[in-house]
Design a protein around this motif. Structure first.
Motif, mmCIF file in Angstrom:
data_model
loop_
_atom_site.group_PDB
_atom_site.id
_atom_site.type_symbol
_atom_site.label_atom_id
_atom_site.label_comp_id
_atom_site.label_asym_id
_atom_site.label_seq_id
_atom_site.Cartn_x
_atom_site.Cartn_y
_atom_site.Cartn_z
ATOM 1 N N PRO A 20 0.831 -1.200 0.000
ATOM 2 C CA PRO A 20 0.000 0.000 0.000
ATOM 3 C C PRO A 20 0.867 1.252 0.000
ATOM 4 O O PRO A 20 1.923 1.295 0.611
ATOM 5 N N SER A 21 0.403 2.248 -0.677
ATOM 6 C CA SER A 21 1.142 3.501 -0.695
ATOM 7 C C SER A 21 0.780 4.292 0.558
ATOM 8 O O SER A 21 -0.243 4.066 1.189
ATOM 9 N N ALA A 22 1.640 5.220 0.897
ATOM 10 C CA ALA A 22 1.414 6.031 2.093
ATOM 11 C C ALA A 22 0.102 6.801 1.995
ATOM 12 O O ALA A 22 -0.502 7.124 3.003
ATOM 13 N N SER A 23 -0.361 7.054 0.794
ATOM 14 C CA SER A 23 -1.587 7.839 0.641
ATOM 15 C C SER A 23 -2.838 7.064 1.064
ATOM 16 O O SER A 23 -3.883 7.656 1.243
ATOM 17 N N THR A 24 -2.733 5.728 1.241
ATOM 18 C CA THR A 24 -3.900 4.960 1.673
ATOM 19 C C THR A 24 -4.086 5.007 3.191
ATOM 20 O O THR A 24 -5.103 4.573 3.702
ATOM 21 N N ILE A 25 -3.094 5.522 3.881
ATOM 22 C CA ILE A 25 -3.194 5.653 5.335
ATOM 23 C C ILE A 25 -3.744 7.048 5.643
ATOM 24 O O ILE A 25 -3.201 8.047 5.181
ATOM 25 N N PRO A 26 -4.825 7.115 6.421
ATOM 26 C CA PRO A 26 -5.388 8.430 6.735
ATOM 27 C C PRO A 26 -4.376 9.311 7.462
ATOM 28 O O PRO A 26 -3.461 8.832 8.128
ATOM 29 N N ALA A 27 -4.579 10.599 7.378
ATOM 30 C CA ALA A 27 -3.721 11.550 8.070
ATOM 31 C C ALA A 27 -3.874 11.376 9.581
ATOM 32 O O ALA A 27 -4.899 10.895 10.071
ATOM 33 N N ASP A 28 -2.858 11.753 10.304
ATOM 34 C CA ASP A 28 -2.898 11.723 11.762
ATOM 35 C C ASP A 28 -4.025 12.625 12.254
ATOM 36 O O ASP A 28 -4.276 13.687 11.694
ATOM 37 N N ASP A 29 -4.714 12.178 13.289
ATOM 38 C CA ASP A 29 -5.771 12.976 13.907
ATOM 39 C C ASP A 29 -5.210 13.577 15.188
ATOM 40 O O ASP A 29 -5.148 12.907 16.216
ATOM 41 N N PRO A 30 -4.793 14.853 15.160
ATOM 42 C CA PRO A 30 -4.186 15.459 16.349
ATOM 43 C C PRO A 30 -5.169 15.609 17.515
ATOM 44 O O PRO A 30 -4.762 15.875 18.638
ATOM 45 N N GLY A 31 -6.454 15.380 17.262
ATOM 46 C CA GLY A 31 -7.443 15.416 18.332
ATOM 47 C C GLY A 31 -7.391 14.173 19.204
ATOM 48 O O GLY A 31 -7.914 14.160 20.317
ATOM 49 N N ARG A 32 -6.785 13.098 18.695
ATOM 50 C CA ARG A 32 -6.627 11.860 19.478
ATOM 51 C C ARG A 32 -5.337 11.971 20.279
ATOM 52 O O ARG A 32 -4.298 12.345 19.753
ATOM 53 N N LEU A 33 -5.409 11.639 21.541
ATOM 54 C CA LEU A 33 -4.276 11.824 22.434
ATOM 55 C C LEU A 33 -3.680 10.496 22.877
ATOM 56 O O LEU A 33 -4.359 9.463 22.873
ATOM 57 N N LEU A 34 -2.427 10.542 23.276
ATOM 58 C CA LEU A 34 -1.766 9.385 23.858
ATOM 59 C C LEU A 34 -2.450 9.054 25.183
ATOM 60 O O LEU A 34 -2.768 9.949 25.962
ATOM 61 N N THR A 35 -2.692 7.776 25.428
ATOM 62 C CA THR A 35 -3.284 7.349 26.693
ATOM 63 C C THR A 35 -2.246 6.545 27.461
ATOM 64 O O THR A 35 -1.701 5.577 26.939
ATOM 65 N N VAL A 36 -1.987 6.963 28.679
ATOM 66 C CA VAL A 36 -1.130 6.222 29.594
ATOM 67 C C VAL A 36 -1.971 5.990 30.836
ATOM 68 O O VAL A 36 -2.397 6.941 31.485
ATOM 69 N N ALA A 37 -2.257 4.726 31.136
ATOM 70 C CA ALA A 37 -3.160 4.404 32.239
ATOM 71 C C ALA A 37 -2.431 3.638 33.328
ATOM 72 O O ALA A 37 -1.797 2.617 33.058
ATOM 73 N N ASP A 38 -2.534 4.130 34.543
ATOM 74 C CA ASP A 38 -2.005 3.448 35.716
ATOM 75 C C ASP A 38 -3.191 2.787 36.414
ATOM 76 O O ASP A 38 -4.099 3.483 36.861
ATOM 77 N N PRO A 39 -3.224 1.452 36.509
ATOM 78 C CA PRO A 39 -4.393 0.798 37.106
ATOM 79 C C PRO A 39 -4.640 1.220 38.550
ATOM 80 O O PRO A 39 -5.750 1.090 39.050
ATOM 81 N N ASP A 40 -3.619 1.744 39.212
ATOM 82 C CA ASP A 40 -3.778 2.211 40.585
ATOM 83 C C ASP A 40 -3.922 3.729 40.655
ATOM 84 O O ASP A 40 -3.957 4.292 41.748
ATOM 85 N N GLY A 41 -4.010 4.382 39.496
ATOM 86 C CA GLY A 41 -4.119 5.832 39.468
ATOM 87 C C GLY A 41 -5.510 6.316 39.860
ATOM 88 O O GLY A 41 -6.495 5.596 39.755
ATOM 89 N N SER A 42 -5.555 7.553 40.290
ATOM 90 C CA SER A 42 -6.833 8.141 40.703
ATOM 91 C C SER A 42 -7.636 8.657 39.509
ATOM 92 O O SER A 42 -8.794 9.024 39.667
ATOM 93 N N ASP A 43 -7.031 8.665 38.335
ATOM 94 C CA ASP A 43 -7.715 9.220 37.158
ATOM 95 C C ASP A 43 -8.409 8.160 36.303
ATOM 96 O O ASP A 43 -8.902 8.465 35.229
ATOM 97 N N VAL A 44 -8.446 6.910 36.761
ATOM 98 C CA VAL A 44 -9.159 5.864 36.033
ATOM 99 C C VAL A 44 -10.337 5.402 36.882
ATOM 100 O O VAL A 44 -10.221 5.279 38.103
ATOM 101 N N PRO A 45 -11.483 5.120 36.247
ATOM 102 C CA PRO A 45 -12.649 4.694 37.030
ATOM 103 C C PRO A 45 -12.554 3.229 37.454
ATOM 104 O O PRO A 45 -12.067 2.380 36.703
ATOM 105 N N HIS A 46 -13.031 2.963 38.665
ATOM 106 C CA HIS A 46 -13.061 1.619 39.236
ATOM 107 C C HIS A 46 -14.508 1.320 39.610
ATOM 108 O O HIS A 46 -15.158 2.131 40.274
ATOM 109 N N VAL A 47 -15.005 0.161 39.187
ATOM 110 C CA VAL A 47 -16.379 -0.231 39.519
ATOM 111 C C VAL A 47 -16.420 -1.698 39.931
ATOM 112 O O VAL A 47 -15.633 -2.505 39.447
ATOM 113 N N SER A 48 -17.349 -1.990 40.818
ATOM 114 C CA SER A 48 -17.564 -3.373 41.215
ATOM 115 C C SER A 48 -18.639 -3.956 40.311
ATOM 116 O O SER A 48 -19.748 -3.436 40.233
ATOM 117 N N VAL A 49 -18.289 -5.031 39.607
ATOM 118 C CA VAL A 49 -19.201 -5.725 38.697
ATOM 119 C C VAL A 49 -19.086 -7.219 38.989
ATOM 120 O O VAL A 49 -17.971 -7.748 39.069
#
Length: 181
Positions: free
Chosen positions: A10-39
């Motif tokens: 495939p040529s590079a033109s078949t790959i969509p352009a980068d979406d700068p609105g999408r951000l890198l996600t780094v998740a710490d399972p013990d972090g306070s910024d991730v939701p925890h639920v009992s299921v």
């Protein structure tokens, strides 16, 4: 004459352009910024949500107590589990398979399945669902807990009845049904 493959790469033109609105996600399972639920008596931490992946997938860290696990069910999305600690019994289309830490299990869309912790101690696994949506379901039907290692709440029979009604009402929205195996 060369032995090069006949298919063009495939040529590079078949790959969509980068979406700068999408951000890198780094998740710490013990972090306070991730939701925890009992299921289903366990504690599920939403590491990567569908909102963070444009709906492509979600990743959930699951702590499943001894004897815990969901009832038999099926849904229209793929679900993959990597067991990090413990031992689980996966029932797939009525046949049981015991899985130990280090194993990965892929459950195809629409297949009836369930799992149960048979290790006698808490099991831990990562669950990826593609496309996403299961993360939203867990957040809607689970009981919020403070952290990944917080003990699950002990809901009253009335609270459990209300959750049962909510689950029944939301199953069609999340293309999930409970089954007998």
């Amino acid at each position: 004459m060369t032995n090069a493959p006949s298919a063009k790469s495939p040529s590079a033109s078949t790959i969509p352009a980068d979406d700068p609105g999408r951000l890198l996600t780094v998740a710490d399972p013990d972090g306070s910024d991730v939701p925890h639920v009992s299921v289903a008596g366990g504690t599920y931490t939403i590491l990567v949500s569908g909102a963070q992946t444009a709906g492509r997938y979600c990743l959930v860290d699951m702590l499943v107590p001894a004897g815990g696990g969901p009832p038999p069910h099926r849904h229209d999305f793929e679900e993959m589990f990597t067991l990090l600690e413990g031992e689980l019994e996966f029932t797939f289309r009525g046949k049981s398979h015991t899985v130990s830490a280090g194993a990965t299990v892929n459950v195809p869309a629409n297949a009836p399945h369930a799992f149960k912790n048979v290790s006698g101690k808490t099991a831990r696994m990562l669950c990826m669902c593609t496309p996403a949506g299961q993360d939203e379901f867990f957040l809607a039907v689970g009981f919020p807990v403070e952290s990944r290692t917080s003990p699950p709440p002990k809901p009253t029979p009335e609270e459990m009845a209300e959750k049962g009604k909510l689950i029944a009402a939301l199953l069609p929205k999340y293309c999930t049904e409970m089954v007998k195996m």
